[in-house]
Scaffold this active site. Structure first.
Site, PDB file in Angstrom:
ATOM      1  N   ASP A 169       0.883  -1.143  -0.021  1.00  0.00           N
ATOM      2  CA  ASP A 169      -0.100   0.004  -0.119  1.00  0.00           C
ATOM      3  C   ASP A 169       0.788   1.227   0.186  1.00  0.00           C
ATOM      4  OD1 ASP A 169      -2.644   1.245   0.129  1.00  0.00           O
ATOM      5  OD2 ASP A 169      -2.177   1.644   2.135  1.00  0.00           O
ATOM      6  N   HIS A 253      -5.387   1.957  -7.292  1.00  0.00           N
ATOM      7  CA  HIS A 253      -6.478   1.840  -6.065  1.00  0.00           C
ATOM      8  C   HIS A 253      -7.759   1.643  -6.809  1.00  0.00           C
ATOM      9  CE1 HIS A 253      -4.085   3.132  -2.736  1.00  0.00           C
ATOM     10  NE2 HIS A 253      -4.974   2.686  -1.946  1.00  0.00           N
ATOM     11  N   HIS A 256      -7.494  -2.135  -7.061  1.00  0.00           N
ATOM     12  CA  HIS A 256      -8.184  -2.818  -5.863  1.00  0.00           C
ATOM     13  C   HIS A 256      -9.493  -2.771  -5.477  1.00  0.00           C
ATOM     14  CE1 HIS A 256      -9.603  -1.891  -1.770  1.00  0.00           C
ATOM     15  NE2 HIS A 256      -8.677  -2.976  -1.412  1.00  0.00           N
TER      16      HIS A 256
END
Length: 364
Positions: A169, A253, A256
Protein backbone atom coordinates in the site's frame (compact mmCIF):
# COMPACT_ATOMS: atom_id res chain seq x y z
CA UNK A 1 -7.63 24.48 -4.16
CA UNK A 2 -5.38 22.25 -2.06
CA UNK A 3 -6.59 21.43 1.44
CA UNK A 4 -3.62 20.62 3.70
CA UNK A 5 -4.29 18.26 6.61
CA UNK A 6 -0.73 17.16 7.07
CA UNK A 7 -0.85 15.27 10.34
CA UNK A 8 -2.77 14.24 13.44
CA UNK A 9 -2.43 16.70 16.31
CA UNK A 10 0.03 14.35 18.03
CA UNK A 11 1.89 11.26 16.75
CA UNK A 12 4.03 9.16 19.07
CA UNK A 13 5.84 5.99 18.06
CA UNK A 14 7.94 4.40 20.78
CA UNK A 15 8.16 1.36 23.04
CA UNK A 16 5.89 1.76 26.07
CA UNK A 17 3.91 4.64 24.57
CA UNK A 18 0.52 3.31 25.69
CA UNK A 19 1.47 3.90 29.32
CA UNK A 20 0.97 7.60 28.63
CA UNK A 21 -2.65 7.18 27.58
CA UNK A 22 -4.48 7.50 30.96
CA UNK A 23 -2.53 10.62 31.88
CA UNK A 24 -3.27 12.18 28.50
CA UNK A 25 -6.99 11.47 28.83
CA UNK A 26 -7.20 12.86 32.36
CA UNK A 27 -5.18 16.00 31.61
CA UNK A 28 -7.46 16.79 28.68
CA UNK A 29 -10.65 16.36 30.68
CA UNK A 30 -11.92 13.09 29.19
CA UNK A 31 -13.80 10.75 31.53
CA UNK A 32 -15.92 8.31 29.51
CA UNK A 33 -13.78 6.40 27.02
CA UNK A 34 -15.40 4.39 24.22
CA UNK A 35 -12.96 1.85 22.73
CA UNK A 36 -13.77 0.21 19.37
CA UNK A 37 -11.76 -2.96 18.76
CA UNK A 38 -11.57 -6.35 17.11
CA UNK A 39 -11.07 -9.67 18.90
CA UNK A 40 -7.48 -10.18 17.79
CA UNK A 41 -6.55 -6.52 18.21
CA UNK A 42 -7.75 -6.42 21.81
CA UNK A 43 -5.83 -9.59 22.60
CA UNK A 44 -2.65 -8.17 21.03
CA UNK A 45 -2.60 -5.14 23.33
CA UNK A 46 -3.55 -6.80 26.63
CA UNK A 47 -0.02 -6.71 28.00
CA UNK A 48 0.43 -3.08 26.91
CA UNK A 49 -2.85 -1.47 28.00
CA UNK A 50 -2.34 0.35 31.32
CA UNK A 51 -4.77 0.70 34.20
CA UNK A 52 -7.24 3.49 33.40
CA UNK A 53 -7.74 4.32 37.07
CA UNK A 54 -10.84 6.43 37.70
CA UNK A 55 -11.69 6.73 34.01
CA UNK A 56 -14.86 5.00 32.81
CA UNK A 57 -14.08 2.69 29.88
CA UNK A 58 -16.42 0.81 27.55
CA UNK A 59 -15.05 -1.80 25.12
CA UNK A 60 -17.13 -2.40 21.99
CA UNK A 61 -16.35 -5.12 19.44
CA UNK A 62 -16.80 -4.01 15.84
CA UNK A 63 -18.78 -6.00 13.30
CA UNK A 64 -16.07 -6.66 10.72
CA UNK A 65 -16.57 -3.84 8.19
CA UNK A 66 -16.36 -0.07 8.10
CA UNK A 67 -19.90 0.32 6.81
CA UNK A 68 -22.75 2.78 7.27
CA UNK A 69 -24.70 0.11 9.14
CA UNK A 70 -21.87 -0.49 11.61
CA UNK A 71 -21.32 3.22 12.23
CA UNK A 72 -25.02 3.68 12.98
CA UNK A 73 -24.97 0.75 15.39
CA UNK A 74 -21.88 2.00 17.22
CA UNK A 75 -23.23 5.52 17.42
CA UNK A 76 -26.35 4.32 19.23
CA UNK A 77 -24.25 2.39 21.74
CA UNK A 78 -21.77 5.23 22.31
CA UNK A 79 -24.52 7.84 22.70
CA UNK A 80 -26.46 5.70 25.18
CA UNK A 81 -23.24 5.26 27.16
CA UNK A 82 -22.56 9.02 26.99
CA UNK A 83 -19.03 8.65 25.58
CA UNK A 84 -16.86 11.76 25.46
CA UNK A 85 -13.97 10.36 23.38
CA UNK A 86 -13.51 7.54 20.85
CA UNK A 87 -10.48 5.25 20.78
CA UNK A 88 -9.92 2.99 17.77
CA UNK A 89 -7.84 -0.07 18.56
CA UNK A 90 -7.02 -2.36 15.65
CA UNK A 91 -6.36 -2.54 11.92
CA UNK A 92 -7.38 -0.20 9.14
CA UNK A 93 -11.10 -0.92 9.18
CA UNK A 94 -11.37 -0.41 12.94
CA UNK A 95 -9.43 2.84 12.68
CA UNK A 96 -11.52 4.09 9.75
CA UNK A 97 -14.68 3.14 11.61
CA UNK A 98 -13.51 5.04 14.69
CA UNK A 99 -12.70 8.17 12.68
CA UNK A 100 -16.13 8.09 11.05
CA UNK A 101 -17.81 7.52 14.42
CA UNK A 102 -15.94 10.44 15.96
CA UNK A 103 -16.98 12.67 13.08
CA UNK A 104 -20.64 11.65 13.34
CA UNK A 105 -20.66 12.28 17.10
CA UNK A 106 -18.41 15.38 16.99
CA UNK A 107 -15.97 13.74 19.41
CA UNK A 108 -12.18 13.65 19.47
CA UNK A 109 -10.54 10.41 18.29
CA UNK A 110 -7.43 8.54 19.45
CA UNK A 111 -6.06 5.76 17.24
CA UNK A 112 -3.89 2.82 18.26
CA UNK A 113 -2.91 0.66 15.25
CA UNK A 114 -2.25 -3.00 16.00
CA UNK A 115 -0.97 -3.79 12.50
CA UNK A 116 1.13 -1.74 10.08
CA UNK A 117 -0.91 -2.50 6.98
CA UNK A 118 -1.98 1.00 5.85
CA UNK A 119 -1.66 4.68 6.77
CA UNK A 120 -5.21 4.64 8.20
CA UNK A 121 -3.95 5.76 11.61
CA UNK A 122 -2.62 8.99 10.11
CA UNK A 123 -5.09 10.05 7.42
CA UNK A 124 -8.27 12.08 8.11
CA UNK A 125 -10.41 9.84 5.93
CA UNK A 126 -12.32 6.58 6.06
CA UNK A 127 -12.83 3.95 3.38
CA UNK A 128 -16.36 2.57 3.45
CA UNK A 129 -17.38 -0.94 2.41
CA UNK A 130 -20.67 -2.76 2.08
CA UNK A 131 -21.59 -5.31 4.71
CA UNK A 132 -20.21 -8.09 2.47
CA UNK A 133 -16.83 -6.40 2.02
CA UNK A 134 -17.18 -4.66 -1.35
CA UNK A 135 -15.71 -1.17 -1.74
CA UNK A 136 -18.29 1.59 -1.52
CA UNK A 137 -16.58 5.02 -1.19
CA UNK A 138 -14.13 7.02 0.85
CA UNK A 139 -14.85 10.18 2.81
CA UNK A 140 -12.40 12.91 3.88
CA UNK A 141 -13.19 14.55 7.21
CA UNK A 142 -12.63 18.24 7.99
CA UNK A 143 -10.71 17.50 11.19
CA UNK A 144 -7.65 15.32 11.82
CA UNK A 145 -7.22 12.79 14.61
CA UNK A 146 -6.26 14.10 18.06
CA UNK A 147 -3.66 11.47 18.97
CA UNK A 148 -1.99 8.46 17.33
CA UNK A 149 -0.04 6.05 19.53
CA UNK A 150 2.18 3.43 17.85
CA UNK A 151 3.60 0.66 20.03
CA UNK A 152 6.30 -1.03 17.89
CA UNK A 153 6.27 -4.21 19.99
CA UNK A 154 2.60 -4.80 19.15
CA UNK A 155 3.22 -4.38 15.43
CA UNK A 156 6.29 -6.62 15.54
CA UNK A 157 4.18 -9.52 16.85
CA UNK A 158 1.31 -9.03 14.39
CA UNK A 159 0.91 -11.52 11.51
CA UNK A 160 3.56 -10.73 8.91
CA UNK A 161 0.98 -10.70 6.08
CA UNK A 162 -0.31 -7.36 7.40
CA UNK A 163 3.15 -5.85 7.24
CA UNK A 164 3.62 -7.09 3.69
CA UNK A 165 0.30 -5.49 2.79
CA UNK A 166 1.52 -2.25 4.37
CA UNK A 167 4.58 -2.35 2.17
CA UNK A 168 2.40 -2.78 -0.93
CA UNK A 169 0.00 0.00 0.00
CA UNK A 170 2.85 2.40 0.83
CA UNK A 171 4.72 1.73 -2.40
CA UNK A 172 1.61 2.85 -4.28
CA UNK A 173 1.94 6.33 -2.77
CA UNK A 174 4.80 7.20 -5.12
CA UNK A 175 3.44 5.65 -8.29
CA UNK A 176 -0.04 7.07 -7.88
CA UNK A 177 1.00 10.55 -6.74
CA UNK A 178 3.47 10.84 -9.59
CA UNK A 179 0.71 10.07 -12.09
CA UNK A 180 -1.57 12.82 -10.77
CA UNK A 181 0.58 15.94 -11.18
CA UNK A 182 0.95 15.95 -14.96
CA UNK A 183 -0.74 19.35 -15.47
CA UNK A 184 0.62 21.22 -12.42
CA UNK A 185 2.88 24.10 -13.40
CA UNK A 186 4.22 25.28 -11.08
CA UNK A 187 3.88 22.50 -8.50
CA UNK A 188 2.61 24.03 -5.23
CA UNK A 189 4.86 23.69 -2.18
CA UNK A 190 2.30 21.54 -0.36
CA UNK A 191 2.24 19.10 -3.27
CA UNK A 192 6.05 19.04 -3.35
CA UNK A 193 6.06 18.05 0.33
CA UNK A 194 3.62 15.24 -0.45
CA UNK A 195 5.69 14.05 -3.42
CA UNK A 196 8.92 14.12 -1.42
CA UNK A 197 7.18 12.07 1.27
CA UNK A 198 6.04 9.59 -1.39
CA UNK A 199 9.56 9.33 -2.82
CA UNK A 200 10.97 8.76 0.66
CA UNK A 201 8.31 6.08 1.23
CA UNK A 202 9.45 4.26 -1.91
CA UNK A 203 13.14 4.53 -1.03
CA UNK A 204 12.73 3.28 2.53
CA UNK A 205 10.48 0.41 1.43
CA UNK A 206 12.79 -0.76 -1.37
CA UNK A 207 15.99 -0.29 0.65
CA UNK A 208 14.88 -1.64 4.04
CA UNK A 209 11.65 -3.55 3.42
CA UNK A 210 13.28 -6.97 2.99
CA UNK A 211 15.37 -6.47 6.13
CA UNK A 212 12.30 -5.37 8.09
CA UNK A 213 10.44 -8.54 7.10
CA UNK A 214 13.45 -10.64 8.09
CA UNK A 215 13.55 -8.86 11.44
CA UNK A 216 9.88 -9.65 12.02
CA UNK A 217 10.51 -13.34 11.35
CA UNK A 218 13.34 -13.22 13.90
CA UNK A 219 11.30 -11.22 16.38
CA UNK A 220 13.85 -8.40 16.46
CA UNK A 221 12.88 -4.78 17.04
CA UNK A 222 15.41 -3.10 14.75
CA UNK A 223 15.99 0.25 13.09
CA UNK A 224 14.84 -1.15 9.72
CA UNK A 225 11.58 -2.35 11.22
CA UNK A 226 11.02 1.02 12.91
CA UNK A 227 11.85 2.94 9.72
CA UNK A 228 9.52 0.91 7.50
CA UNK A 229 6.77 1.08 10.14
CA UNK A 230 6.92 4.87 10.25
CA UNK A 231 7.06 4.95 6.45
CA UNK A 232 3.84 2.91 6.25
CA UNK A 233 1.92 4.85 8.89
CA UNK A 234 3.40 8.35 9.02
CA UNK A 235 5.07 9.07 5.68
CA UNK A 236 2.34 7.29 3.75
CA UNK A 237 -0.25 9.49 5.42
CA UNK A 238 1.75 12.65 4.76
CA UNK A 239 1.53 12.15 1.00
CA UNK A 240 -2.19 12.83 0.79
CA UNK A 241 -2.15 14.98 3.91
CA UNK A 242 -0.06 17.63 2.16
CA UNK A 243 -0.71 17.00 -1.53
CA UNK A 244 -4.45 16.48 -1.00
CA UNK A 245 -6.09 15.02 -4.14
CA UNK A 246 -2.75 15.21 -5.98
CA UNK A 247 -1.31 12.71 -3.50
CA UNK A 248 -4.06 10.23 -2.85
CA UNK A 249 -5.19 7.53 -5.25
CA UNK A 250 -5.07 6.79 -8.98
CA UNK A 251 -5.02 3.60 -11.05
CA UNK A 252 -3.66 1.16 -8.48
CA UNK A 253 -6.49 1.78 -6.03
CA UNK A 254 -9.10 1.58 -8.79
CA UNK A 255 -7.83 -1.92 -9.53
CA UNK A 256 -8.00 -2.72 -5.81
CA UNK A 257 -11.61 -1.55 -5.65
CA UNK A 258 -12.50 -3.68 -8.65
CA UNK A 259 -10.84 -6.73 -7.11
CA UNK A 260 -13.07 -6.43 -4.03
CA UNK A 261 -15.93 -7.42 -6.32
CA UNK A 262 -14.25 -10.78 -7.05
CA UNK A 263 -14.92 -13.43 -4.35
CA UNK A 264 -11.66 -15.30 -4.99
CA UNK A 265 -9.66 -12.25 -3.84
CA UNK A 266 -11.44 -11.72 -0.51
CA UNK A 267 -8.69 -13.51 1.41
CA UNK A 268 -6.21 -10.85 0.33
CA UNK A 269 -5.60 -7.68 2.32
CA UNK A 270 -6.06 -4.16 1.01
CA UNK A 271 -2.35 -3.56 0.40
CA UNK A 272 -1.90 -6.87 -1.39
CA UNK A 273 -4.57 -5.94 -3.94
CA UNK A 274 -3.13 -2.44 -4.24
CA UNK A 275 0.32 -3.93 -4.91
CA UNK A 276 -1.01 -5.79 -7.93
CA UNK A 277 -2.82 -2.60 -8.90
CA UNK A 278 0.53 -0.81 -9.10
CA UNK A 279 1.65 -3.28 -11.76
CA UNK A 280 -1.55 -2.72 -13.75
CA UNK A 281 -1.11 1.04 -13.56
CA UNK A 282 2.50 0.78 -14.72
CA UNK A 283 1.43 -1.43 -17.62
CA UNK A 284 -1.14 1.18 -18.60
CA UNK A 285 1.60 3.81 -18.52
CA UNK A 286 3.91 1.64 -20.63
CA UNK A 287 6.55 1.37 -17.88
CA UNK A 288 7.54 -2.23 -18.56
CA UNK A 289 11.03 -1.99 -17.07
CA UNK A 290 9.63 -0.72 -13.76
CA UNK A 291 7.19 -3.66 -13.68
CA UNK A 292 10.18 -6.00 -13.96
CA UNK A 293 11.94 -4.25 -11.08
CA UNK A 294 8.88 -4.39 -8.84
CA UNK A 295 8.00 -8.01 -9.61
CA UNK A 296 11.49 -8.97 -8.45
CA UNK A 297 10.83 -7.09 -5.20
CA UNK A 298 7.36 -8.64 -4.90
CA UNK A 299 8.97 -12.07 -5.28
CA UNK A 300 11.06 -11.45 -2.16
CA UNK A 301 8.24 -9.91 -0.11
CA UNK A 302 5.48 -12.31 -1.09
CA UNK A 303 3.26 -9.63 -2.63
CA UNK A 304 1.03 -10.81 -5.52
CA UNK A 305 2.56 -10.19 -8.92
CA UNK A 306 0.28 -12.29 -11.11
CA UNK A 307 -3.38 -13.09 -11.57
CA UNK A 308 -2.98 -16.66 -10.35
CA UNK A 309 -1.74 -15.31 -7.02
CA UNK A 310 -5.02 -13.41 -6.81
CA UNK A 311 -6.94 -16.61 -7.43
CA UNK A 312 -7.81 -15.61 -11.01
CA UNK A 313 -7.00 -17.36 -14.27
CA UNK A 314 -5.76 -15.35 -17.25
CA UNK A 315 -8.15 -17.52 -19.29
CA UNK A 316 -11.19 -16.43 -17.24
CA UNK A 317 -12.29 -13.73 -19.64
CA UNK A 318 -15.56 -13.02 -17.87
CA UNK A 319 -13.86 -12.28 -14.55
CA UNK A 320 -11.19 -10.15 -16.20
CA UNK A 321 -13.83 -8.13 -18.02
CA UNK A 322 -15.67 -7.63 -14.73
CA UNK A 323 -12.49 -6.30 -13.13
CA UNK A 324 -11.87 -3.99 -16.08
CA UNK A 325 -15.45 -2.73 -15.97
CA UNK A 326 -15.31 -1.92 -12.25
CA UNK A 327 -11.84 -0.39 -12.55
CA UNK A 328 -13.31 2.12 -14.99
CA UNK A 329 -16.50 3.03 -13.14
CA UNK A 330 -17.16 6.79 -13.42
CA UNK A 331 -16.46 7.27 -9.69
CA UNK A 332 -13.02 5.65 -9.83
CA UNK A 333 -9.73 7.49 -9.32
CA UNK A 334 -8.12 6.04 -12.45
CA UNK A 335 -9.85 8.86 -14.32
CA UNK A 336 -7.60 11.39 -12.54
CA UNK A 337 -4.69 10.15 -14.62
CA UNK A 338 -3.66 11.97 -17.80
CA UNK A 339 -4.70 9.33 -20.30
CA UNK A 340 -8.25 8.04 -20.53
CA UNK A 341 -8.47 4.25 -20.59
CA UNK A 342 -10.91 1.70 -21.93
CA UNK A 343 -11.63 -1.88 -20.90
CA UNK A 344 -9.36 -3.20 -23.65
CA UNK A 345 -6.46 -1.25 -22.09
CA UNK A 346 -7.03 -2.93 -18.72
CA UNK A 347 -7.25 -6.37 -20.31
CA UNK A 348 -4.06 -5.73 -22.25
CA UNK A 349 -2.34 -4.63 -19.03
CA UNK A 350 -3.13 -8.03 -17.51
CA UNK A 351 -1.51 -9.69 -20.52
CA UNK A 352 1.61 -7.51 -20.26
CA UNK A 353 2.10 -8.40 -16.60
CA UNK A 354 1.61 -12.12 -17.26
CA UNK A 355 4.17 -12.07 -20.08
CA UNK A 356 6.72 -10.32 -17.86
CA UNK A 357 6.21 -12.97 -15.18
CA UNK A 358 6.64 -15.80 -17.68
CA UNK A 359 9.78 -14.22 -19.04
CA UNK A 360 11.25 -13.82 -15.54
CA UNK A 361 10.50 -17.46 -14.72
CA UNK A 362 12.22 -18.64 -17.89
CA UNK A 363 15.33 -16.54 -17.29
CA UNK A 364 15.75 -17.65 -13.72
Amino acid sequence: MINVQGAPAIYQSEVGVLKKLPGFLESNGFQRVFIVHGTKSLHSVKSHIPDFGSLQVHYEHYGGECSDEEINRLRKVAESWDADIIIGLGGGKVLDLSKALGYEMRLEVILIPTVASTCAAWTPLSVFYTENGQFDRYTIFPKSTLLVLVEPEILLKAPIQFYKAGIGDTLAKWYEAKSLIYDLDPVPVAVKIGLQSADLCKNIILEEGIEALTDIEKGKLTSSFRAVTDAIIMLGGMVGGFADHFGRIAGAHSVHNALTKIPSTHHLLHGEKVAYGILVQLALEGKVEEIGNLTAFFDRTGLPKSLIELGISIKDRQTLETIAEHTLLPSESIHFMKRKFESTDILQAFEVIEKINVKRERTG
